[in-house]
Design a protein around this motif. Sequence first.
Motif, short mmCIF file in Angstrom:
data_model
loop_
_atom_site.label_atom_id
_atom_site.label_comp_id
_atom_site.label_asym_id
_atom_site.label_seq_id
_atom_site.Cartn_x
_atom_site.Cartn_y
_atom_site.Cartn_z
N MET A 84 0.82 -1.21 0.00
CA MET A 84 0.00 0.00 0.00
C MET A 84 0.86 1.26 0.00
SD MET A 84 -3.24 -0.88 -0.04
CE MET A 84 -4.28 0.29 0.82
N THR A 85 2.02 1.20 0.64
CA THR A 85 2.93 2.35 0.59
C THR A 85 3.41 2.59 -0.82
OG1 THR A 85 3.66 2.01 2.88
CG2 THR A 85 5.13 3.26 1.44
N GLU A 86 3.74 1.51 -1.54
CA GLU A 86 4.21 1.65 -2.91
C GLU A 86 3.12 2.22 -3.82
OE1 GLU A 86 7.30 1.20 -3.95
OE2 GLU A 86 7.83 0.72 -1.89
N SER A 87 1.87 1.88 -3.56
CA SER A 87 0.77 2.26 -4.45
C SER A 87 0.10 3.58 -4.06
CB SER A 87 -0.29 1.15 -4.47
OG SER A 87 0.26 -0.07 -4.88
N PHE A 88 -0.09 3.80 -2.75
CA PHE A 88 -0.87 4.96 -2.30
C PHE A 88 -0.08 5.95 -1.46
CE2 PHE A 88 -4.01 1.52 -2.87
CZ PHE A 88 -4.89 2.14 -3.75
N GLY A 89 1.19 5.67 -1.20
CA GLY A 89 1.99 6.58 -0.39
C GLY A 89 2.08 6.14 1.06
N PRO A 90 2.96 6.77 1.84
CA PRO A 90 3.23 6.32 3.21
C PRO A 90 2.06 6.50 4.18
CG PRO A 90 4.45 8.33 2.70
CD PRO A 90 3.87 7.85 1.42
N MET A 128 -4.73 -6.59 -3.64
CA MET A 128 -4.18 -5.27 -3.39
C MET A 128 -3.56 -4.68 -4.64
SD MET A 128 -2.57 -5.21 0.47
CE MET A 128 -1.86 -6.85 0.46
N ALA A 129 -2.87 -5.51 -5.41
CA ALA A 129 -2.30 -5.05 -6.67
C ALA A 129 -3.39 -4.66 -7.66
CB ALA A 129 -1.40 -6.13 -7.28
N LEU A 130 -4.47 -5.45 -7.71
CA LEU A 130 -5.57 -5.18 -8.62
C LEU A 130 -6.25 -3.87 -8.30
CD1 LEU A 130 -7.40 -6.19 -10.95
CD2 LEU A 130 -8.81 -7.32 -9.20
N PHE A 131 -6.57 -3.65 -7.03
CA PHE A 131 -7.25 -2.41 -6.63
C PHE A 131 -6.30 -1.21 -6.71
CE2 PHE A 131 -9.93 -5.49 -4.06
CZ PHE A 131 -10.97 -5.47 -4.99
N SER A 132 -5.03 -1.45 -6.54
CA SER A 132 -4.06 -0.35 -6.69
C SER A 132 -3.93 0.08 -8.15
CB SER A 132 -2.68 -0.78 -6.17
OG SER A 132 -2.75 -1.12 -4.82
#
Length: 299
Positions: free
Chosen positions: A213-219, A294-298
């Motif tokens: 989630m950090t990689e996709s949406f930030g810290p 998580m990858a799909l929704f990201s």
Amino acid sequence: MYSGLILILMPLIIGYLLPLTWRPLLVAVNKLLSWMVYIILFFMGISLAFLDNLGANLLNIARISLISALCIIICNVIGLELLARRYPWRHAHQQQALPSRLHMALESLKLGLVVLAGFVTGLSHWPPLSHASEASEFALLLLLFLVGLQLRGSGMTLRQILLNRRGMMVACVVWFTSLAGGALAALLIGVSLNTGLALGSGFGWYSLSGILMTESFGPVIGSAAFFNDLLRELLAISLIPALILRHRTSALGLCGATSMDFTLPVLQRSGGNEIVPAAIVQGFLLSLLAPVLMALFSA
């Protein structure tokens, strides 16, 4: 749009397709995986320290993690209790004495301390630390490859999964109710539906959800995802002995993806060996689904 999804799934798939059966190598993979989790969470803490308006962001992290955890857990319990009423779980196991739950909770909190250590280090704003996000991306690819190897090395076959009806039913209920809880949390928090669904897709696997989630949406969202799933595991550890006799299905379902590893000893001591196959099947399925969803929704 889906390049990030492919990038995340490829090392996981490659690792899972490799037939790793040599026991010493599997042990080495598990040890390396543990160290990689610590390293990436340390980088996550550093990235958090580089946020602008840090005080407001910390309050936002607490708000998002608490609301999402409550929504997801409440939806899980409702779905699991409905399943238990429709398909009661008959058993004759007598609960045994358990190891210290405080000790197990402290083991989970170690990862939180690693994030805190990274955060304190990042407050120095030493210039090389500004590249923590890039370094964590490469570490993440290695982590996913190791996760794939670990899942394949667990020895769980498709036949074993399909034959354990209880484990599959509980996993499916946890899957759907977690997504429902994530969608509800998105409405209450005021984030996009995809973000809420991604928050609901960790299934208690806090180390992986925080990283992805950090990689996709930030810290901010990544840290909220980490603490959201950490709260789930701590709650499961605390409630398993109280729930296992009368609410066996809920006790298993609340463990989520961790039922095949961290919370498995507690489930076994509380619920007997009978619960172990269902716990492993549920944990395996949710561990396989978590990075994919998580990858799909990201994306």
